[in-house]
Design a protein around this motif. Structure first.
Motif, short mmCIF file in Angstrom:
data_model
loop_
_atom_site.label_atom_id
_atom_site.label_comp_id
_atom_site.label_asym_id
_atom_site.label_seq_id
_atom_site.Cartn_x
_atom_site.Cartn_y
_atom_site.Cartn_z
N ASP A 173 35.44 36.54 11.32
CA ASP A 173 35.57 37.42 12.77
C ASP A 173 37.19 36.83 12.57
O ASP A 173 37.72 36.01 12.06
N CYS B 126 26.45 43.36 12.19
CA CYS B 126 27.04 43.09 13.18
C CYS B 126 26.49 43.13 14.51
O CYS B 126 25.79 44.17 14.82
N GLY C 168 31.69 35.78 15.81
CA GLY C 168 31.34 34.87 16.95
C GLY C 168 31.36 33.43 16.63
O GLY C 168 32.03 33.01 15.62
N CYS D 25 32.49 40.24 12.28
CA CYS D 25 32.56 40.14 14.13
C CYS D 25 30.92 38.45 14.52
O CYS D 25 30.33 38.90 15.29
N TYR E 224 39.79 36.67 22.78
CA TYR E 224 38.57 36.42 22.25
C TYR E 224 38.51 34.42 21.71
O TYR E 224 37.46 33.80 22.09
N GLU F 221 32.80 46.89 21.02
CA GLU F 221 33.92 46.19 21.82
C GLU F 221 35.47 46.69 20.71
O GLU F 221 36.10 46.55 21.27
N HIS G 239 26.36 42.76 18.52
CA HIS G 239 26.89 43.00 19.83
C HIS G 239 28.11 42.35 19.86
O HIS G 239 28.79 42.30 20.51
N ALA G 240 29.00 43.08 18.81
CA ALA G 240 30.67 43.86 17.86
C ALA G 240 30.88 44.99 18.41
O ALA G 240 31.96 45.46 18.89
#
Ligand SMILES: C[S@@+](CC[C@H](N)C(=O)[O-])C[C@H]1O[C@@H](n2cnc3c(N)ncnc32)[C@H](O)[C@@H]1O
Length: 214
Positions: free
Chosen positions: A79, A119, A58, A56, A12, A125, A121-122
């Motif tokens: 994050d 949260c 980002g 998360c 990341y 993952e 789009h994490a």
């Protein structure tokens, strides 16, 4: 911290250099739609000094959108990638957000302290137990009357974007991702008292809205 987790952090950190560009190519004009939809879906009674936590986070796009709508908000982006947090800091010229480095599976906040925990789009993952622990932590730190908002991509129709979606899902591990997609809302219903689902106008992303108290 395990070696695998450290390897993911390195991934990341490297990804942070071209993450926003990647999202621009991947989502085009829909990226604004998803952020606006998420922020507008937050149900907040008292609009002064609300507390929002973006797990998360980002490069900080979602948490910065919250500060545009709620100017007095205490807005925290969280994050485990220092690279992502640096990019978020660069975008926050007006110093509106607080950035915290840590793992989603172990949040460094007291119980019941946020109006909104999101949260974006994490979650897909996060792998296995980390994902379950992260959901439990989100439940712990959100206020009893607050909301946990989890946004994820729907399975895309376009074949190139669909391939990218499945590559992303593989980060969970092939069995885990397949199982998780099949389970729909049940992993959330196991943890939260109230769970509902809505979709962005384009249908490209879904929003899972969770409460720990009805
Ligand atoms: C696909 S990006 C999503 C970023 C942002 N939420 C957005 O919507 O643009 C996934 C983010 O999750 C972070 N992440 C992955 N696993 C994590 C973990 N275990 N704890 C904290 N952050 C994690 C990554 O560093 C990365 O910034």
């Amino acid at each position: 911290m395990s070696k695998i987790r450290t390897g993911r952090q390195i991934f990341y950190n490297i990804f942070s250099y071209f993450y926003d560009f990647f999202i621009k190519i991947h989502s085009g004009h829909h990226r604004d739609e998803t952020r606006t939809f998420l922020v507008d879906s937050a149900r907040i009674d008292n609009t002064t000094q609300i507390r929002v936590l973006d797990i998360c986070c980002g490069t900080g796009s979602v948490i910065l959108s919250f500060t545009t709508k709620y100017v007095d908000a205490l807005a925290i982006g969280y994050d485990f990638s220092v690279g992502m947090l640096h990019k978020a800091k660069e975008k926050d010229a007006a110093n509106k957000i607080i950035l915290v480095n840590g793992d989603a599976a172990c949040l460094s906040f007291v119980d019941d302290c946020f109006d909104i925990v999101c949260c974006s789009h994490a979650l897909y993952e996060l792998k296995g137990q980390v994902r379950t622990d992260a959901l439990l932590e989100m439940k712990r730190v959100v206020k009893p009357e607050g909301q946990v908002l989890i946004m994820e991509h729907e399975v895309p129709r376009n074949s190139i974007v669909k391939t990218m979606f499945y590559i992303r899902m593989l980060m969970m591990g092939p069995t885990d991702s397949h199982e998780f997609l099949k389970q729909g809302l049940s992993p959330f219903k196991k943890i939260f008292t109230d769970v509902s689902l809505s979709h962005t106008p384009s249908g490209k992303s879904k929003l899972i809205i969770c409460r720990k108290k009805i």
